[in-house]
Design a protein around this motif. Structure first.
Motif, PDB file in Angstrom:
ATOM      1  N   LYS A  16       0.804  -1.229   0.000  1.00  0.00           N
ATOM      2  CA  LYS A  16       0.000   0.000   0.000  1.00  0.00           C
ATOM      3  C   LYS A  16       0.835   1.277   0.000  1.00  0.00           C
ATOM      4  N   THR A  17       1.791   1.397   0.882  1.00  0.00           N
ATOM      5  CA  THR A  17       2.591   2.621   0.967  1.00  0.00           C
ATOM      6  C   THR A  17       3.392   2.840  -0.306  1.00  0.00           C
ATOM      7  N   GLU A  20       1.272   4.059  -3.171  1.00  0.00           N
ATOM      8  CA  GLU A  20       0.909   5.467  -2.978  1.00  0.00           C
ATOM      9  C   GLU A  20       2.083   6.385  -3.329  1.00  0.00           C
ATOM     10  N   LYS A  23       2.345   6.367  -7.144  1.00  0.00           N
ATOM     11  CA  LYS A  23       1.294   7.179  -7.758  1.00  0.00           C
ATOM     12  C   LYS A  23       1.596   8.670  -7.616  1.00  0.00           C
ATOM     13  N   LEU A  24       2.116   9.077  -6.472  1.00  0.00           N
ATOM     14  CA  LEU A  24       2.492  10.478  -6.277  1.00  0.00           C
ATOM     15  C   LEU A  24       3.600  10.878  -7.246  1.00  0.00           C
ATOM     16  N   LYS A  41       3.140  14.900   2.074  1.00  0.00           N
ATOM     17  CA  LYS A  41       1.902  14.670   1.327  1.00  0.00           C
ATOM     18  C   LYS A  41       1.223  13.358   1.701  1.00  0.00           C
ATOM     19  N   LEU A  42       2.011  12.344   2.018  1.00  0.00           N
ATOM     20  CA  LEU A  42       1.438  11.027   2.315  1.00  0.00           C
ATOM     21  C   LEU A  42       1.369  10.721   3.808  1.00  0.00           C
TER      22      LEU A  42
END
Length: 119
Positions: A16-17, A20, A23-24, A41-42
């Motif tokens: 998951k991390t 993410e 994707k960023l 941001k995350l």
């Protein structure tokens, strides 16, 4: 691309991390992003982020370049294209053009849903 490389990339994204973060970096494009901005941001602690960036970099899915005192991380778009090509190489009788409406349609529907949500 060989199967081993594809498995390394897909394995790196199977968390998951890391997905993410990836994707960023995709959203940031060629300009990339420094670790501090990614962490902010995350909402990821820098030590945890460092661990995940290492995995993504080892998979060759992202690149790191030194700019002055900062390190900028970028998605490797050529590697992404290579992975997609590898995954789809036997698709549709090798007529990858037939997939364009599918990908474009998905993007248009997402934009339409986003616009409706914003209203």
């Amino acid at each position: 691309m060989d199967t081993s490389t594809a498995l390394s990339i897909l394995s790196a994204l199977a968390q998951k991390t890391r997905i993410e973060i990836f994707k960023l970096l995709i959203k940031k494009g060629p300009s990339g992003c420094c670790p501090g901005e990614i962490a902010e941001k995350l909402g990821i602690p820098l030590t945890t982020l460092s661990f995940h960036l290492h995995h993504l970099k080892s998979s060759t899915l992202i690149e790191a370049t030194q700019q002055g005192r900062q390190i900028l991380y970028r998605a490797d778009f050529a590697k992404i294209a290579e992975l997609i090509g590898y995954l789809l190489e036997d698709c549709c009788g090798k007529d990858l053009q037939s997939l364009i409406p599918f990908f474009c349609k998905g993007s248009e529907e997402k934009e339409l849903q986003k616009t409706k949500t914003d209203e």
